[in-house]
Motif scaffolding. Structure first.
Motif, mmCIF file in Angstrom:
data_model
loop_
_atom_site.group_PDB
_atom_site.id
_atom_site.type_symbol
_atom_site.label_atom_id
_atom_site.label_comp_id
_atom_site.label_asym_id
_atom_site.label_seq_id
_atom_site.Cartn_x
_atom_site.Cartn_y
_atom_site.Cartn_z
ATOM 1 N N ASP A 28 0.858 -1.184 0.000
ATOM 2 C CA ASP A 28 0.000 0.000 0.000
ATOM 3 C C ASP A 28 0.899 1.242 0.000
ATOM 4 O OD1 ASP A 28 0.287 1.136 2.848
ATOM 5 O OD2 ASP A 28 -0.304 -0.946 3.241
ATOM 6 N N LEU A 29 0.346 2.364 -0.316
ATOM 7 C CA LEU A 29 1.132 3.584 -0.477
ATOM 8 C C LEU A 29 1.525 4.238 0.846
ATOM 9 C CD1 LEU A 29 -0.716 5.178 -3.526
ATOM 10 C CD2 LEU A 29 1.387 3.833 -3.504
ATOM 11 N N ASP A 30 0.989 3.752 1.945
ATOM 12 C CA ASP A 30 1.284 4.339 3.248
ATOM 13 C C ASP A 30 2.428 3.636 3.980
ATOM 14 O OD1 ASP A 30 -0.728 6.246 2.970
ATOM 15 O OD2 ASP A 30 -2.248 4.863 3.744
ATOM 16 N N SER A 31 3.033 2.640 3.342
ATOM 17 C CA SER A 31 4.127 1.921 3.990
ATOM 18 C C SER A 31 5.213 1.599 2.967
ATOM 19 C CB SER A 31 3.618 0.617 4.620
ATOM 20 O OG SER A 31 3.324 -0.325 3.614
ATOM 21 N N VAL A 32 6.298 1.075 3.465
ATOM 22 C CA VAL A 32 7.382 0.622 2.584
ATOM 23 C C VAL A 32 7.504 -0.894 2.773
ATOM 24 C CG1 VAL A 32 9.778 0.948 1.896
ATOM 25 C CG2 VAL A 32 8.530 2.839 2.897
ATOM 26 N N THR A 33 6.395 -1.565 2.526
ATOM 27 C CA THR A 33 6.350 -3.027 2.581
ATOM 28 C C THR A 33 6.115 -3.517 1.162
ATOM 29 O OG1 THR A 33 5.393 -2.931 4.801
ATOM 30 C CG2 THR A 33 5.199 -5.020 3.602
ATOM 31 N N PHE A 34 7.032 -4.341 0.687
ATOM 32 C CA PHE A 34 6.942 -4.815 -0.692
ATOM 33 C C PHE A 34 6.016 -6.022 -0.791
ATOM 34 C CE2 PHE A 34 10.929 -2.506 -0.486
ATOM 35 C CZ PHE A 34 10.820 -1.694 -1.610
ATOM 36 N N ARG A 35 5.251 -6.058 -1.877
ATOM 37 C CA ARG A 35 4.288 -7.132 -2.109
ATOM 38 C C ARG A 35 4.991 -8.482 -2.255
ATOM 39 N NH1 ARG A 35 -0.726 -6.580 -3.010
ATOM 40 N NH2 ARG A 35 -0.546 -4.438 -3.684
ATOM 41 N N GLN A 61 10.235 6.912 -13.974
ATOM 42 C CA GLN A 61 9.469 7.344 -15.144
ATOM 43 C C GLN A 61 8.933 6.148 -15.928
ATOM 44 O OE1 GLN A 61 12.177 10.021 -17.147
ATOM 45 N NE2 GLN A 61 11.417 11.783 -16.005
ATOM 46 N N GLN A 62 9.689 5.044 -15.946
ATOM 47 C CA GLN A 62 9.232 3.841 -16.652
ATOM 48 C C GLN A 62 8.008 3.217 -15.977
ATOM 49 O OE1 GLN A 62 12.478 1.076 -16.837
ATOM 50 N NE2 GLN A 62 13.693 2.344 -18.210
ATOM 51 N N THR A 63 7.871 3.431 -14.680
ATOM 52 C CA THR A 63 6.776 2.804 -13.928
ATOM 53 C C THR A 63 5.723 3.810 -13.495
ATOM 54 O OG1 THR A 63 8.026 3.018 -11.872
ATOM 55 C CG2 THR A 63 8.283 0.955 -13.095
ATOM 56 N N VAL A 64 5.646 4.939 -14.164
ATOM 57 C CA VAL A 64 4.717 6.011 -13.770
ATOM 58 C C VAL A 64 3.253 5.544 -13.800
ATOM 59 C CG1 VAL A 64 4.469 7.079 -16.059
ATOM 60 C CG2 VAL A 64 4.285 8.486 -13.994
ATOM 61 N N ASP A 65 2.927 4.577 -14.630
ATOM 62 C CA ASP A 65 1.547 4.093 -14.723
ATOM 63 C C ASP A 65 1.196 3.097 -13.621
ATOM 64 O OD1 ASP A 65 0.994 5.669 -16.943
ATOM 65 O OD2 ASP A 65 1.655 4.131 -18.350
ATOM 66 N N SER A 66 2.168 2.651 -12.857
ATOM 67 C CA SER A 66 1.930 1.710 -11.766
ATOM 68 C C SER A 66 2.053 2.462 -10.440
ATOM 69 C CB SER A 66 2.937 0.559 -11.816
ATOM 70 O OG SER A 66 2.779 -0.280 -10.705
ATOM 71 N N ALA A 67 0.924 2.895 -9.897
ATOM 72 C CA ALA A 67 0.929 3.718 -8.685
ATOM 73 C C ALA A 67 1.547 2.999 -7.491
ATOM 74 C CB ALA A 67 -0.491 4.143 -8.348
ATOM 75 N N GLN A 68 1.490 1.688 -7.453
ATOM 76 C CA GLN A 68 2.013 0.924 -6.319
ATOM 77 C C GLN A 68 3.523 0.688 -6.398
ATOM 78 O OE1 GLN A 68 -0.980 1.245 -4.413
ATOM 79 N NE2 GLN A 68 -0.254 -0.678 -3.575
ATOM 80 N N THR A 69 4.131 0.971 -7.537
ATOM 81 C CA THR A 69 5.561 0.702 -7.709
ATOM 82 C C THR A 69 6.372 1.933 -7.323
ATOM 83 O OG1 THR A 69 5.099 -0.869 -9.479
ATOM 84 C CG2 THR A 69 7.344 -0.020 -9.347
ATOM 85 N N ARG A 70 7.365 1.702 -6.462
ATOM 86 C CA ARG A 70 8.233 2.787 -6.000
ATOM 87 C C ARG A 70 9.691 2.361 -6.086
ATOM 88 N NH1 ARG A 70 4.169 5.416 -6.225
ATOM 89 N NH2 ARG A 70 3.180 6.614 -4.592
ATOM 90 N N TYR A 71 10.540 3.330 -6.360
ATOM 91 C CA TYR A 71 11.993 3.110 -6.380
ATOM 92 C C TYR A 71 12.629 3.992 -5.315
ATOM 93 C CZ TYR A 71 11.892 0.061 -10.338
ATOM 94 O OH TYR A 71 11.679 -1.039 -11.137
#
Length: 82
Positions: A28-35, A61-71
């Motif tokens: 989820d966007l409120d934590s830094v826990t990876f799926r 920028q490559q993952t801008v369409d995936s809201a759940q993906t963070r770097y």
């Protein structure tokens, strides 16, 4: 054998400040826990913040369409210093 016309390599090269760039899909966007930790994308280890930031930006920028993906950028040099 040293060459008197050349300066030592250590004075020519900038200090290495290693940075790790990695990312993945968060639960989820409120934590830094990876799926799924097996699907983490390790982009690489970079010799300075500037090159790490360029790699981070490209992947983000490559993952801008995936809201759940963070770097992220991890300052490895801070973990390595005693």
């Amino acid at each position: 054998m040293s060459n008197p016309g050349n300066t030592p390599a250590s004075s020519q090269e900038p200090k290495q400040l290693l940075h790790l760039v990695f990312g993945g899909e968060l639960t989820d966007l409120d934590s830094v826990t990876f799926r799924d930790l097996s699907k983490l994308d390790v982009v690489g280890i970079f010799p300075d913040y500037a090159s790490a930031a360029m790699a981070w930006k490209a992947k983000a920028q490559q993952t801008v369409d995936s809201a759940q993906t963070r770097y992220f950028i991890v300052h490895l040099h801070r973990l390595l210093q005693p």
